[in-house]
Design a protein around this motif. Sequence first.
Motif, PDB file in Angstrom:
ATOM      1  N   ILE A  36       1.339  -6.481  10.028  1.00  0.00           N
ATOM      2  CA  ILE A  36       1.343  -5.069   9.642  1.00  0.00           C
ATOM      3  C   ILE A  36       1.645  -4.938   8.151  1.00  0.00           C
ATOM      4  CG2 ILE A  36       2.600  -2.886   9.902  1.00  0.00           C
ATOM      5  CD1 ILE A  36       2.988  -3.699  12.895  1.00  0.00           C
ATOM      6  N   MET A  37       2.622  -5.690   7.671  1.00  0.00           N
ATOM      7  CA  MET A  37       2.989  -5.632   6.254  1.00  0.00           C
ATOM      8  C   MET A  37       1.841  -6.109   5.367  1.00  0.00           C
ATOM      9  SD  MET A  37       6.980  -6.832   6.459  1.00  0.00           S
ATOM     10  CE  MET A  37       7.332  -6.569   4.721  1.00  0.00           C
ATOM     11  N   ASP A  39      -1.420  -6.216   6.077  1.00  0.00           N
ATOM     12  CA  ASP A  39      -2.537  -5.270   6.152  1.00  0.00           C
ATOM     13  C   ASP A  39      -2.263  -4.036   5.293  1.00  0.00           C
ATOM     14  OD1 ASP A  39      -3.815  -6.995   7.895  1.00  0.00           O
ATOM     15  OD2 ASP A  39      -3.364  -5.820   9.700  1.00  0.00           O
ATOM     16  N   THR A  40      -1.023  -3.559   5.325  1.00  0.00           N
ATOM     17  CA  THR A  40      -0.641  -2.382   4.538  1.00  0.00           C
ATOM     18  C   THR A  40      -0.779  -2.661   3.050  1.00  0.00           C
ATOM     19  OG1 THR A  40       0.884  -1.658   6.268  1.00  0.00           O
ATOM     20  CG2 THR A  40       1.252  -0.764   4.064  1.00  0.00           C
ATOM     21  N   LYS A  43      -4.325  -2.895   1.657  1.00  0.00           N
ATOM     22  CA  LYS A  43      -4.930  -1.586   1.408  1.00  0.00           C
ATOM     23  C   LYS A  43      -4.399  -0.961   0.121  1.00  0.00           C
ATOM     24  CE  LYS A  43      -5.023  -0.596   6.332  1.00  0.00           C
ATOM     25  NZ  LYS A  43      -4.370   0.225   7.352  1.00  0.00           N
ATOM     26  N   GLU A  45      -1.203  -0.043  -0.282  1.00  0.00           N
ATOM     27  CA  GLU A  45      -0.114   0.864   0.048  1.00  0.00           C
ATOM     28  C   GLU A  45       1.231   0.159  -0.099  1.00  0.00           C
ATOM     29  OE1 GLU A  45      -0.865   2.430   3.961  1.00  0.00           O
ATOM     30  OE2 GLU A  45      -2.923   2.935   3.449  1.00  0.00           O
ATOM     31  N   ILE A  47       5.361  -0.441   0.880  1.00  0.00           N
ATOM     32  CA  ILE A  47       6.187  -0.538   2.085  1.00  0.00           C
ATOM     33  C   ILE A  47       7.613  -0.218   1.689  1.00  0.00           C
ATOM     34  CG2 ILE A  47       7.082  -2.069   3.879  1.00  0.00           C
ATOM     35  CD1 ILE A  47       4.499  -3.731   3.533  1.00  0.00           C
TER      36      ILE A  47
END
Length: 98
Positions: A36-37, A39-40, A43, A45, A47
Amino acid sequence: MTLTKATIIEKLQEELGSAGFTKSKSSEVVETLLTIMKDTMEKGEDILISGFGKFQVREKAQRKGRNPATGDAMMLAPRRVVTFKCSGRLRERINGGE
């Protein structure tokens, strides 16, 4: 000593083993969190983890550089880098206050 992914999995299993967390389940949780980290950040973005810190994806422009082996000038391509800024609470813990 460096904290590794394997050590995190082991500690997670130790802490939550009594709640039915097996080593394979702990591994699955850690792998899912890291995915998840990744992939974020892929993009572009950020965290933010309250009480821990913020991972930021930053753009670096093309710039002049130098080959350290030969000393020749070269252009470094634009790229994205990840930076981390710890929270105030984490900074306090690291510096001895709790």
